[in-house]
Design a protein around this motif. Structure first.
Motif, PDB file in Angstrom:
ATOM      1  N   CYS A 195       2.701 112.075  30.033  1.00 41.91           N
ATOM      2  CA  CYS A 195       1.935 111.543  31.156  1.00 41.91           C
ATOM      3  C   CYS A 195       2.844 110.808  32.131  1.00 41.91           C
TER       4      CYS A 195
ATOM      5  N   CYS B  76      -3.544 114.070  34.501  1.00 35.24           N
ATOM      6  CA  CYS B  76      -2.484 113.160  34.055  1.00 35.24           C
ATOM      7  C   CYS B  76      -1.224 113.869  33.589  1.00 35.24           C
ATOM      8  N   LEU B  77      -1.360 114.991  32.932  1.00 35.14           N
ATOM      9  CA  LEU B  77      -0.218 115.630  32.284  1.00 35.14           C
ATOM     10  C   LEU B  77       0.339 116.769  33.125  1.00 35.14           C
TER      11      LEU B  77
END
Length: 366
Positions: free
Chosen positions: A281, A260-261
């Motif tokens: 994110c 996600c990041l």
């Protein structure tokens, strides 16, 4: 009564002075008389005889007060006096030549009339309103050109607006101004890619960015190969090499896999991990800044920040010219400061450089 030897001594001095000026002088001693009150002498020279008939001025020299003996020095153009008053030069009009503009005389400095201080080298250059940061003194164990980074702890990167790109929609070469907090330009960065690569590969394109100083010397080179940036391809993620000077690697920016990041690692020339970068994110720059935190290797403390700054609704909607701010400790190694600049460019291309459909990428998962 004045001795006669003083008279002949005066004649010798006059004869030497006349020859030094380059004038042919015939000394004709007409009369010398001694009286009780001193010495009287009359010296007639050829130059005095020439002043009697006062020849016309030379072509192109429109000086009504022209007279032999007031000619301009050899090698200077025959220009009317008073045509130019140079800053820092007292009474330039009293000379028969055109004085060139020089640097102003420093406060408290007293020199002879007409004296101008030579221009100081390597000082801020002003071009169309742009002021460059003064050249700092040499710093030990610092790559040439990175001395600027030893004096600052914050950098502003402003991408220039390309009118052709706005009108036609074709991707052009990105250009950036790198400034300090005073608005003085520290470096200028320019992308080096071909038209086919820019318009076919879009933001994922490989590139070379040349960063130059105020003297036009290339001090940093950024090399980005063609790689993937999605979390679906963890074996071929983004990487950027930073060279300072060109040809000498000083560090790398490596993307780390995360579902996600957006995460990156700043490495030195030996591929040792030095710093970590972590972003949000959802990379959305709607009415607010987007911050990428720079942390220590164990991510326990914040070291700096890379911020994509909100530039206004109109500019964000019409162009993809972005503004960034980078903060880092003043005592951070200048090589790592240069690598952080490279990380900022990589983040710009990955998330904020619009594709052909003008859509911004929202995250690594997209």
């Amino acid at each position: 009564m004045v001795s006669s030897r003083w008279f002949f001594r005066a004649a010798d001095i006059y004869f030497h002075y006349s020859n030094k000026k380059g004038c042919e002088t015939d000394l004709l001693i007409g009369r010398a008389a001694f009286s009780s009150w001193g010495l009287r002498a009359t010296i007639v020279s050829r130059s005095t005889a020439m002043q009697a008939h006062k020849p016309p001025p030379a072509p192109g020299f429109s000086n009504a007060s022209y007279a032999p003996g007031n000619q301009v020095p050899c090698g200077y153009p025959q220009l009317a006096p008073g045509t130019y008053q140079a800053p820092g030069v007292a009474d330039a009009g009293s000379y028969g030549f055109q004085v060139q503009a020089m640097s102003p005389v420093p406060p408290g400095f007293t020199g002879p009339p007409g004296f101008a201080v030579p221009p100081i080298q390597n000082q801020p250059v002003m071009q169309e309103g742009t002021v460059w940061m003064p050249v700092p003194p040499p710093f030990p164990n610092c790559p040439p050109g990175l001395e600027y980074l030893t004096q600052i702890d914050q950098i502003l990167i402003h991408q220039q607006i390309e009118l052709l790109e706005i009108l036609t929609g074709f991707e052009t070469k990105n250009k950036y101004e790198i400034k300090n907090t005073l608005g003085q330009r520290v470096y200028f960065a320019a992308e080096d890619t071909d038209c086919c690569t820019r318009n076919c590969c879009g933001p994922s394109r490989p590139f070379t960015i040349h960063i130059t100083d105020n003297l036009g010397h290339e001090v940093i080179t950024l090399e980005r190969p063609l790689r993937c940036s999605s979390c679906c391809f963890p074996c071929c993620l983004q990487e950027l090499e930073v060279q300072a000077p060109p040809g000498t690697p000083v560090g790398y920016v490596v993307q780390n896999w995360h579902a996600c990041l957006p995460k990156f690692t700043i490495q030195d020339e030996k591929r040792m991990d030095i710093l970590k970068i972590s972003g949000p994110c959802v990379v959305c720059s709607c009415c607010e800044d987007v911050n990428f935190e720079v942390k220590s290797v164990d991510e326990s403390c914040a070291v700096g920040r890379i911020s994509k700054q909100w530039t206004g609704l109109l500019k964000e909607a019409v162009t993809d010219a972005d503004n960034f701010g980078i903060t880092f400790p003043m005592d951070l190694d200048v090589k790592m400061k240069a690598v952080m600049i490279g990380a900022c460019f990589l983040i710009d291309f990955m998330f904020f450089d619009h594709a052909g459909d003008k859509r911004q990428r929202a995250g690594v998962w997209q």
